[in-house]
Design an enzyme around this catalytic site. Structure first.
Site, short mmCIF file in Angstrom:
data_model
loop_
_atom_site.label_atom_id
_atom_site.label_comp_id
_atom_site.label_asym_id
_atom_site.label_seq_id
_atom_site.Cartn_x
_atom_site.Cartn_y
_atom_site.Cartn_z
N MET A 1 -1.72 -8.51 3.99
CA MET A 1 -0.30 -8.16 3.86
C MET A 1 -0.07 -6.74 3.37
O MET A 1 0.93 -6.46 2.72
CB MET A 1 0.42 -9.14 2.90
CG MET A 1 0.18 -10.59 3.19
SD MET A 1 0.60 -11.03 4.89
CE MET A 1 -0.76 -12.10 5.31
N CYS A 2 -1.00 -5.83 3.67
CA CYS A 2 -0.87 -4.44 3.18
C CYS A 2 -0.69 -4.40 1.66
O CYS A 2 0.00 -3.54 1.13
CB CYS A 2 0.29 -3.72 3.87
SG CYS A 2 0.03 -3.42 5.62
N ALA A 3 -1.33 -5.37 0.99
CA ALA A 3 -1.30 -5.43 -0.47
C ALA A 3 -2.64 -5.97 -0.95
O ALA A 3 -2.71 -6.88 -1.78
CB ALA A 3 -0.16 -6.31 -0.94
N HIS B 1 0.82 -1.21 0.00
CA HIS B 1 0.00 0.00 0.00
C HIS B 1 0.85 1.26 0.00
O HIS B 1 0.45 2.29 -0.56
CB HIS B 1 -0.92 0.01 1.22
CG HIS B 1 -1.95 -1.07 1.21
ND1 HIS B 1 -2.64 -1.46 2.34
CD2 HIS B 1 -2.44 -1.85 0.21
CE1 HIS B 1 -3.48 -2.43 2.04
NE2 HIS B 1 -3.38 -2.69 0.75
#
Length: 414
Positions: free
Chosen positions: A368-370, A133
């Site tokens: 996973m911040c994705a 992100h």
């Protein structure tokens, strides 16, 4: 690569890398409910070896002064040590000393570039489809954003990428290694193509920096965090080519960034100090220097090959589990990161908690911040195991043996 190849990734005549260095990581001696601790969450934060902790402690016990603030002996020593680490970072990354900026983390580094470049709302910025992100969100309020084109496995499509470059993007943001799939992108080729199209190139190297030494001559900005490469938390780095750094507007003004202030005006310090407002994480910089030294002592080629071999072992084991769906490509250049969706299980939180509390295995669940990348493969959460230089095949086997038992107990499809 066979299992025997993995454990032989070391200098001839020496024990395998994990066994040789395990004593440097006291956390690995912990016992969790009768199980030895297996740490497989290094993509989030790597463990910190004793030499790094000792160097951080040395700052507080032997120096403890601020930098660039005074002429007494402790301040001079702190300043010299601080700048010596800046030079270590420069040598490690291939930048010059005055092109290295210390920040709070990779996120802060990426935001410094995104907010500091003179962009117009109509400018086009290309961002990685498998990016964190922090490689995506800082650009959305500044310009038009488009995803780098990929195939169904998340591998970049270079032909479509070339077509997209014909739109003359102002910036191309690249992710060297995906924190979800562990796949390495062909960054040198992609950055060269971007430069030929006239774009500024920005590389998120957070996941690769502790495994592969940067060798990207056409990258304008490179960002990473110390805690991904055996160093302390709370410290990031932004490397930028001098002419590109000079284009950035400093995000904060105050002490440390000015040479002169009067009632009407101020003069900024030279690069890179104009971007380091206030008292920095001095102890963290000491620790980063020790982390770089530690990696050099291990041998950078050894570290990189261990990463590749461990990654292959993770994929080989996962490929034999019918309940597991691997996110991203299973071939090509990969590191020691594996993310799985498990058929029949929506939330991975119970799985991660059971792995931790009942088996002593630390890994990560969630997006996973994705999330945009994860959502391309599944509408569920995922489970990620990520290894580093202190992991070996026993850790891989422990993870999958435990996962087999958990999946069976939870009634997932197998």
């Amino acid at each position: 690569m066979s299992e025997s190849t993995l454990v032989q990734v070391s200098e001839p005549g020496l024990p395998p890398v994990p066994a040789r260095i395990r004593a440097d990581f006291p956390l690995l001696s912990r016992d969790i409910d009768g199980h030895r601790l297996v740490y497989l969450d290094s993509a989030a934060t790597s463990l910190t070896p004793v030499p790094v902790v000792e160097e951080i402690s040395r700052f507080y016990t032997e120096v403890a002064a601020n930098i660039h603030r005074g002429k007494h002996v402790l301040s001079e020593q702190a300043s010299d040590d601080f700048e010596n680490v800046r030079m270590k970072v420069a040598q490690y990354t291939g930048f010059r000393g005055n092109e290295v900026v210390f920040t709070a983390n990779t996120t802060a580094s990426m935001n410094l570039v995104a907010s500091g470049l003179p962009l117009d709302p109509d400018d086009l910025v290309l961002v990685p489809a498998d990016g964190h992100h922090s490689a995506i969100l800082p650009w959305r309020d500044r310009a038009r954003v488009a995803w780098l084109p990929t195939d169904g496995h998340g591998v970049v499509d270079l032909d479509r990428y070339a077509e997209l470059l014909s739109e003359r993007p102002a910036v191309v943001v690249l992710s060297h290694c995906s924190n979800v799939s562990g796949a390495y992108a062909p960054v040198e080729t992609m950055s060269r193509m971007a430069k030929e199209a006239g774009a500024v190139t920005v590389l998120d190297a957070a996941q690769s920096i502790g495994h592969r030494r940067p060798k990207h001559t056409t990258i304008d900005f490179l960002a990473f965090s110390a805690h991904k490469m055996l160093g302390p938390t709370g410290l990031g780095v932004l490397c930028g080519r001098y002419d590109q750094l000079a284009r950035l507007t400093p995000p904060a003004l105050g002490g440390g960034v000015v040479d002169w202030v009067d009632e009407q005006r101020h003069e900024l310090r030279k690069l890179p100090h104009r971007f380091e407002a206030g008292t920095p994480h001095i102890a963290g910089v000491y620790g980063l220097g020790a982390a770089i030294d530690y990696l050099y002592r291990l041998g950078l080629d050894t570290v990189a090959e261990h990463d590749r071999a461990l990654g292959r072992a993770l994929v080989e084991q996962a490929s034999t589990r019918p309940y597991a769906r691997i996110l991203g490509p299973t071939e090509g250049d990969r590191g020691a990161i594996l993310s799985l969706a498990i058929d029949g299980l929506h939330s991975m939180k119970p799985v991660a908690q059971i792995l931790s509390d009942s088996y002593g295995i630390m890994c990560r669940s969630g997006h996973m911040c994705a999330q945009p990348f994860v959502d391309r493969f599944t509408d569920d959460e995922i489970l990620r195991a990520s290894g580093y230089i202190y992991n070996d095949l026993d850790d891989v086997h422990a993870f999958f043996t435990a996962l087999d038992e958990i999946v069976g107990a939870l009634g997932a499809r197998s």
